[in-house]
Motif scaffolding. Structure first.
Motif, short mmCIF file in Angstrom:
data_model
loop_
_atom_site.label_atom_id
_atom_site.label_comp_id
_atom_site.label_asym_id
_atom_site.label_seq_id
_atom_site.Cartn_x
_atom_site.Cartn_y
_atom_site.Cartn_z
N ARG A 64 0.83 -1.21 0.00
CA ARG A 64 0.00 0.00 0.00
C ARG A 64 0.87 1.26 0.00
N ASP A 65 1.97 1.24 0.76
CA ASP A 65 2.85 2.40 0.79
C ASP A 65 3.51 2.62 -0.58
N LEU A 66 3.90 1.54 -1.22
CA LEU A 66 4.44 1.65 -2.58
C LEU A 66 3.38 2.20 -3.53
N GLU A 67 2.16 1.69 -3.41
CA GLU A 67 1.07 2.16 -4.27
C GLU A 67 0.82 3.65 -4.08
N ASP A 68 0.80 4.11 -2.82
CA ASP A 68 0.57 5.54 -2.56
C ASP A 68 1.61 6.40 -3.25
N VAL A 69 2.86 5.96 -3.20
CA VAL A 69 3.95 6.70 -3.84
C VAL A 69 3.77 6.72 -5.36
N VAL A 70 3.47 5.56 -5.93
CA VAL A 70 3.35 5.46 -7.39
C VAL A 70 2.13 6.22 -7.90
N VAL A 71 1.04 6.20 -7.14
CA VAL A 71 -0.14 6.99 -7.51
C VAL A 71 0.22 8.46 -7.59
N LEU A 72 0.99 8.94 -6.62
CA LEU A 72 1.42 10.34 -6.66
C LEU A 72 2.38 10.59 -7.82
N GLU A 73 3.29 9.67 -8.07
CA GLU A 73 4.24 9.85 -9.16
C GLU A 73 3.52 10.06 -10.49
N TRP A 74 2.51 9.26 -10.75
CA TRP A 74 1.83 9.29 -12.04
C TRP A 74 0.65 10.26 -12.09
N PHE A 75 0.00 10.50 -10.95
CA PHE A 75 -1.28 11.22 -11.00
C PHE A 75 -1.32 12.51 -10.18
N HIS A 76 -0.26 12.82 -9.43
CA HIS A 76 -0.26 14.04 -8.61
C HIS A 76 -0.51 15.28 -9.46
N GLY A 77 0.16 15.36 -10.60
CA GLY A 77 -0.01 16.53 -11.46
C GLY A 77 -1.45 16.71 -11.91
N ALA A 78 -2.07 15.62 -12.35
CA ALA A 78 -3.45 15.69 -12.82
C ALA A 78 -4.42 16.01 -11.69
N MET A 79 -4.10 15.55 -10.47
CA MET A 79 -4.99 15.79 -9.34
C MET A 79 -4.95 17.24 -8.87
N HIS A 80 -3.86 17.95 -9.13
CA HIS A 80 -3.69 19.27 -8.53
C HIS A 80 -3.46 20.40 -9.53
N ASN A 81 -3.45 20.10 -10.83
CA ASN A 81 -3.15 21.14 -11.81
C ASN A 81 -4.11 21.03 -12.99
N ASP A 82 -4.91 22.07 -13.20
CA ASP A 82 -5.91 22.06 -14.27
C ASP A 82 -5.26 21.90 -15.65
N GLU A 83 -4.15 22.60 -15.86
CA GLU A 83 -3.48 22.54 -17.16
C GLU A 83 -2.94 21.14 -17.43
N TYR A 84 -2.34 20.53 -16.42
CA TYR A 84 -1.83 19.17 -16.54
C TYR A 84 -2.95 18.22 -16.92
N ARG A 85 -4.07 18.36 -16.24
CA ARG A 85 -5.23 17.49 -16.48
C ARG A 85 -5.75 17.68 -17.91
N ARG A 86 -5.82 18.92 -18.34
CA ARG A 86 -6.37 19.22 -19.67
C ARG A 86 -5.46 18.66 -20.78
N LEU A 87 -4.16 18.84 -20.63
CA LEU A 87 -3.23 18.38 -21.66
C LEU A 87 -3.04 16.88 -21.62
N GLY A 88 -3.22 16.26 -20.45
CA GLY A 88 -2.99 14.83 -20.32
C GLY A 88 -4.10 13.98 -20.89
N MET A 89 -5.32 14.17 -20.41
CA MET A 89 -6.42 13.32 -20.82
C MET A 89 -7.59 14.11 -21.39
N GLY A 90 -7.43 15.42 -21.54
CA GLY A 90 -8.53 16.26 -21.98
C GLY A 90 -9.06 15.93 -23.36
N ARG A 91 -8.17 15.53 -24.26
CA ARG A 91 -8.65 15.24 -25.63
C ARG A 91 -9.54 14.00 -25.65
N LEU A 92 -9.23 12.98 -24.84
CA LEU A 92 -10.09 11.80 -24.80
C LEU A 92 -11.43 12.15 -24.16
N VAL A 93 -11.39 12.95 -23.08
CA VAL A 93 -12.63 13.43 -22.47
C VAL A 93 -13.48 14.15 -23.51
#
Length: 419
Positions: A263-292
Motif C-alpha cells: 500500500r505504501d508503494l502504491e501511494d507513492v506510485v499513484v502520486l508519481e503518475w497522478f499528482h499533477g493531474a490531481m492538482h493542476n488544471d493545465e496538466y489534467r487538460r493536456l494529459g487526458m482532456g482530448r479523450l474526455v
C-alpha cells in the motif's frame, strides 16, 4: 483483477432507455485498462523467475505470407514466438513455446478480459437487449493504443466474451483502429512538451512529499533492493509493477513484503503518475482532456442524431488512461487501477422526450460506471443536475459542464514549450 460490474447492478428507471454505451478500459462508450501481464522489464530476479511460462498464445500464432505472384492467394503459416534469453559466457537459452515476453498479456490476463466481455454481454445484451445478439460491425467501434497487450486485451474482450464464436458470423472480422503514438489521446502523451514540463515540476513535488516514505520503504525492503525512490533501480514504480504482477499470477511474496508495504508503494506510485493531474488544471487538460472531449463529442453526436448506427465504442488503453480519466470526472479514489479495470459511460434518453439538440437536453442522462461501482460525480450532485432519485444519472447539461474546462481548445498549440 478488477471486480466485474454486477449483472444485476445498476438502477435502470422504466422511463429511461439506453441509447449508447462507451467504455474506455463499454456499451454506449467503454474504456479498459490492459489485463494481467508480465512485468514490463526484468526486475527482482532473486524473488521471481526472469521468464514466466504463462503465455500459451505464443505457441499458437500464425503469420500472413504474401506471395510474389500477385494473383496467388495469401498463405497463413503457423508461427511460434520463442523467448531467446542471453546468458553471460554461455550459448543463449531458448525457452519453450508459451513463454512470455516482458509486458505481455498472459493466460490469466486473457481469461480476465474474456470474463469481463462475458459480463458485459450479460448486462447489455441478455438483460437490457441493447446490443445486437450477433456481432454487427456497424454497431461496434474499437480503438486501441499501439501496444500488443492492449490490442490482445480488446480481442479477448470482444471475441472471447462479448461475442463468443457462436455469436459471430462466418465473415466476422475484428477491426481495431490505432493512431500515431505521437498524437494518440488514449494516454497522457509525452510528446506534448508542455506536459513534460509540468510532469518534471510534479515529480519534484512528489519527491519532497514522499521523502519520509522513501526512507521507510528503503529500510523495509533492504533485503531485496538497495534503495526505493522515483529514480532508484528498480524504481518504486518498477518494484510495485513487478510485485503486483507476480502476486496476480500466483507467486508467493516474501513475508516482509506485506500488504502495508504494497500500500505504501502504491501511494507513492499513484502520486508519481497522478499528482499533477490531481492538482493542476493545465496538466489534467493536456494529459487526458482530448479523450474526455472525444467521449463528450460522441455523446453529443448521438443526442443530435449525427451518429445513429454505433451503439458501442470501445477504447483499449492502460492504467494510466483510467486514472487520469477518473480524475477529470472528479471520481478518482487515489488507488492504482487494478488489472482489467473498466470505465463505462452510458447515455440514456427519457422515453417520450423529443431529444432535439436545441430542445430540453436534460431529457438525456449520462452515467459513469467504474468496475463494480456506479459513480456519483460531484459535478451533478445538486438537485436538478441528476435524475430524480438517482444521483448517478447526471443530466446531459451537468455532464457537459463537468467536462467543459477539461478539454483543450488547441492541444498542439497548448503543448508548445514554455520558457
Amino acid at each position: 483483477m478488477a471486480t466485474l460490474p454486477g449483472a444485476d447492478s445498476g438502477h435502470y428507471p422504466e422511463d429511461l432507455e439506453l441509447t449508447r454505451s462507451s467504455a474506455s478500459g463499454s456499451p454506449s462508450w467503454y474504456c479498459t485498462a490492459t489485463s494481467e501481464r508480465t512485468p514490463v522489464r526484468k526486475r527482482l530476479e532473486k524473488l521471481f523467475p526472469a521468464v514466466w511460462h504463462m503465455c500459451d498464445a505464443n505457441a499458437h500464432m500464425f503469420a500472413t505470407i504474401v506471395a510474389l505472384d500477385s494473383n496467388a492467394s495469401k498463405q497463413f503459416v503457423p508461427l511460434q514466438r520463442l523467448v531467446d534469453a542471453e546468458q553471460l559466457g554461455k550459448h543463449p537459452h531458448v525457452h519453450r513455446a508459451g513463454s512470455c515476453f516482458y509486458g505481455q498479456l498472459t493466460n490469466i490476463g486473457r481469461h480476465s478480459m474474456a470474463a469481463l466481455g462475458a459480463r458485459l454481454r450479460e448486462i447489455y445484451i441478455q438483460r437490457l437487449k441493447f446490443l445486437p445478439d450477433v456481432y454487427d460491425g456497424d454497431a461496434v467501434s474499437i480503438r486501441s493504443t499501439d501496444y500488443a497487450r492492449t490490442q490482445e486485451s480488446v480481442q479477448q474482450l470482444v471475441a472471447g466474451g462479448l461475442y463468443p464464436a457462436d455469436k459471430r458470423n462466418d465473415d466476422f472480422v475484428l477491426k481495431i483502429r490505432t493512431r500515431d503514438p505521437v498524437t494518440d489521446n488514449l494516454f497522457p502523451n509525452p510528446n506534448c512538451y508542455r506536459l513534460r514540463q509540468l510532469a518534471k515540476e510534479s515529480k519534484k513535488e512528489v519527491n519532497e512529499i514522499c521523502k519520509d516514505k522513501f526512507a521507510s520503504l528503503t529500510d523495509r525492503l533492504k533485503k531485496h533492493v538497495d534503495s526505493v525512490s522515483l529514480d532508484s533501480h528498480p524504481s518504486a514504480n518498477g518494484i510495485l509493477d513487478t510485485l503486483v504482477a507476480a502476486r496476480a499470477h500466483g507467486f508467493d511474496l516474501p513475508e516482509d513484503i506485506d500488504d502495508q508495504v504494497l500500500r505504501d508503494l502504491e501511494d507513492v506510485v499513484v502520486l508519481e503518475w497522478f499528482h499533477g493531474a490531481m492538482h493542476n488544471d493545465e496538466y489534467r487538460r493536456l494529459g487526458m482532456g482530448r479523450l474526455v472531449g472525444e467521449i463528450r463529442d460522441r455523446i453529443e453526436d448521438k443526442v443530435s442524431g449525427k451518429d445513429d448506427t454505433r451503439k458501442l465504442h470501445v477504447y483499449s488503453g492502460h492504467d494510466t488512461t483510467v486514472g487520469p480519466l477518473l480524475i477529470s470526472l472528479g471520481a478518482f479514489d487515489k488507488r492504482w487501477p487494478p488489472f482489467s479495470s473498466a470505465v463505462i459511460f452510458e447515455l440514456f434518453k427519457q422515453k417520450g422526450g423529443d431529444g432535439g439538440w436545441f430542445k430540453k437536453t436534460d431529457k438525456h442522462f449520462v452515467r459513469v460506471r467504474y468496475n463494480d461501482k456506479l459513480l456519483q460525480l460531484p459535478g451533478c450532485a445538486q438537485k436538478g443536475e441528476h435524475y430524480e432519485g438517482d444521483a448517478t444519472l447526471c443530466t446531459l447539461e451537468a455532464f457537459q459542464k463537468i467536462v467543459k474546462d477539461q478539454v483543450p481548445e488547441n492541444w498542439t498549440e497548448e503543448c508548445r514549450y514554455r520558457a
